[in-house]
Scaffold this motif. Structure first.
Motif, PDB file in Angstrom:
ATOM      1  N   MET A 141       0.827  -1.215   0.000  1.00 38.93           N
ATOM      2  CA  MET A 141       0.000   0.000   0.000  1.00 38.93           C
ATOM      3  C   MET A 141       0.854   1.255   0.000  1.00 38.93           C
ATOM      4  O   MET A 141       1.928   1.285   0.585  1.00 38.93           O
ATOM      5  CB  MET A 141      -0.893   0.026   1.252  1.00 38.93           C
ATOM      6  N   THR A 142       0.287   2.271  -0.626  1.00 36.28           N
ATOM      7  CA  THR A 142       0.933   3.585  -0.578  1.00 36.28           C
ATOM      8  C   THR A 142       0.607   4.221   0.777  1.00 36.28           C
ATOM      9  O   THR A 142      -0.309   3.793   1.477  1.00 36.28           O
ATOM     10  CB  THR A 142       0.411   4.482  -1.710  1.00 36.28           C
ATOM     11  N   SER A 143       1.329   5.242   1.106  1.00 37.19           N
ATOM     12  CA  SER A 143       1.143   5.908   2.390  1.00 37.19           C
ATOM     13  C   SER A 143      -0.279   6.449   2.559  1.00 37.19           C
ATOM     14  O   SER A 143      -0.879   6.266   3.621  1.00 37.19           O
ATOM     15  CB  SER A 143       2.172   7.025   2.531  1.00 37.19           C
ATOM     16  N   PRO A 144      -0.874   7.116   1.550  1.00 33.81           N
ATOM     17  CA  PRO A 144      -2.254   7.605   1.711  1.00 33.81           C
ATOM     18  C   PRO A 144      -3.259   6.453   1.894  1.00 33.81           C
ATOM     19  O   PRO A 144      -4.189   6.567   2.680  1.00 33.81           O
ATOM     20  CB  PRO A 144      -2.544   8.367   0.420  1.00 33.81           C
ATOM     21  N   VAL A 145      -3.039   5.351   1.196  1.00 29.31           N
ATOM     22  CA  VAL A 145      -3.942   4.206   1.332  1.00 29.31           C
ATOM     23  C   VAL A 145      -3.816   3.614   2.739  1.00 29.31           C
ATOM     24  O   VAL A 145      -4.811   3.257   3.379  1.00 29.31           O
ATOM     25  CB  VAL A 145      -3.660   3.133   0.250  1.00 29.31           C
ATOM     26  N   LYS A 146      -2.577   3.523   3.238  1.00 26.91           N
ATOM     27  CA  LYS A 146      -2.356   3.019   4.604  1.00 26.91           C
ATOM     28  C   LYS A 146      -3.086   3.903   5.615  1.00 26.91           C
ATOM     29  O   LYS A 146      -3.700   3.413   6.557  1.00 26.91           O
ATOM     30  CB  LYS A 146      -0.867   2.994   4.947  1.00 26.91           C
ATOM     31  N   GLU A 147      -3.008   5.203   5.400  1.00 21.21           N
ATOM     32  CA  GLU A 147      -3.663   6.140   6.309  1.00 21.21           C
ATOM     33  C   GLU A 147      -5.178   5.928   6.317  1.00 21.21           C
ATOM     34  O   GLU A 147      -5.812   5.905   7.377  1.00 21.21           O
ATOM     35  CB  GLU A 147      -3.334   7.574   5.895  1.00 21.21           C
ATOM     36  N   VAL A 148      -5.761   5.757   5.135  1.00 18.20           N
ATOM     37  CA  VAL A 148      -7.203   5.507   5.021  1.00 18.20           C
ATOM     38  C   VAL A 148      -7.564   4.184   5.700  1.00 18.20           C
ATOM     39  O   VAL A 148      -8.548   4.094   6.444  1.00 18.20           O
ATOM     40  CB  VAL A 148      -7.639   5.508   3.542  1.00 18.20           C
ATOM     41  N   LYS A 149      -6.770   3.151   5.480  1.00 18.40           N
ATOM     42  CA  LYS A 149      -7.026   1.831   6.083  1.00 18.40           C
ATOM     43  C   LYS A 149      -6.878   1.868   7.605  1.00 18.40           C
ATOM     44  O   LYS A 149      -7.636   1.225   8.318  1.00 18.40           O
ATOM     45  CB  LYS A 149      -6.091   0.761   5.490  1.00 18.40           C
ATOM     46  N   ARG A 150      -5.886   2.629   8.101  1.00 17.23           N
ATOM     47  CA  ARG A 150      -5.719   2.764   9.556  1.00 17.23           C
ATOM     48  C   ARG A 150      -6.928   3.464  10.170  1.00 17.23           C
ATOM     49  O   ARG A 150      -7.408   3.086  11.238  1.00 17.23           O
ATOM     50  CB  ARG A 150      -4.447   3.546   9.874  1.00 17.23           C
ATOM     51  N   LYS A 151      -7.408   4.501   9.493  1.00 14.20           N
ATOM     52  CA  LYS A 151      -8.592   5.205   9.981  1.00 14.20           C
ATOM     53  C   LYS A 151      -9.798   4.268   9.984  1.00 14.20           C
ATOM     54  O   LYS A 151     -10.582   4.247  10.933  1.00 14.20           O
ATOM     55  CB  LYS A 151      -8.885   6.439   9.140  1.00 14.20           C
TER      56      LYS A 151
END
Length: 183
Positions: free
Chosen positions: A83-93
């Motif tokens: 995952m890219t960093s923005p996708v990781k951020e969305v998934k963490r949220k």
């Protein structure tokens, strides 16, 4: 004349005593354990079964939320390297939101739902117990009925519970439940 005066005083005194006895009879005080009454009502036993089923459903819902969180967390751990960093951020949220939803449900929402459901089931049963107790009190000349649980000393003769059982056609349990329904 003296005899007439004595006779009038005696008649007056007898009248006062009769009025006092009648007034005292009209102010009979009884008591009842509404908790014991409600716990022995067939409607309460059915409500307990309904509450247990509802509780099972709430526990299952909590388990479903937990499993959804675990599944998403595993998928995140497995796929996070790709995952890219923005996708990781969305998934963490997403994971965080799911965790909050699960913990709020388990810690607060389920208990509130259970309490509300219990109140909905018990309110008509408690109303029936109170209404019947009031009718029995009126039929038997009781001016006041007190809650047994609030009394320190009381004569067994003024317990109206057996009369209420009779009116409701209920046979009291030999070992009355110690658990009292919530108000």
């Amino acid at each position: 004349m003296k005899r007439q005066f004595v006779a009038i005083v005696v008649i007056f005194t007898i009248g006062l005593l009769a009025n006092a006895v009648q007034a005292n009879a009209q102010n009979k005080i009884g008591y009842i354990s509404l908790q014991e009454l409600v716990a022995n009502m067939p409607e309460y036993k059915k409500a307990q079964g309904d509450m247990q089923e509802y509780q099972k459903a709430l526990v299952q819902q909590g388990t479903d939320y937990q499993q959804a969180f675990i599944d998403k967390q595993k998928a995140f751990v497995t796929d996070s390297a790709k995952m890219t960093s923005p996708v990781k951020e969305v998934k963490r949220k997403e994971l965080n939101d799911l965790y909050v939803k699960w913990t709020n449900f388990v810690n607060q929402e389920a208990q509130q739902m259970m309490n509300q459901h219990e109140q909905e089931l018990l309110a008509p049963i408690q109303d029936k117990a109170v209404t019947t107790s009031q009718a029995v009190a009126k039929e038997n000349g009781y001016a006041y009925i007190l809650p047994k649980e609030q009394l320190i000393a009381f004569p067994s003769a003024d317990d109206i519970l057996p009369l209420v059982y009779k009116k409701l056609n209920i046979s009291p349990a030999k070992d009355a439940p110690a658990e009292a329904p919530k108000k």
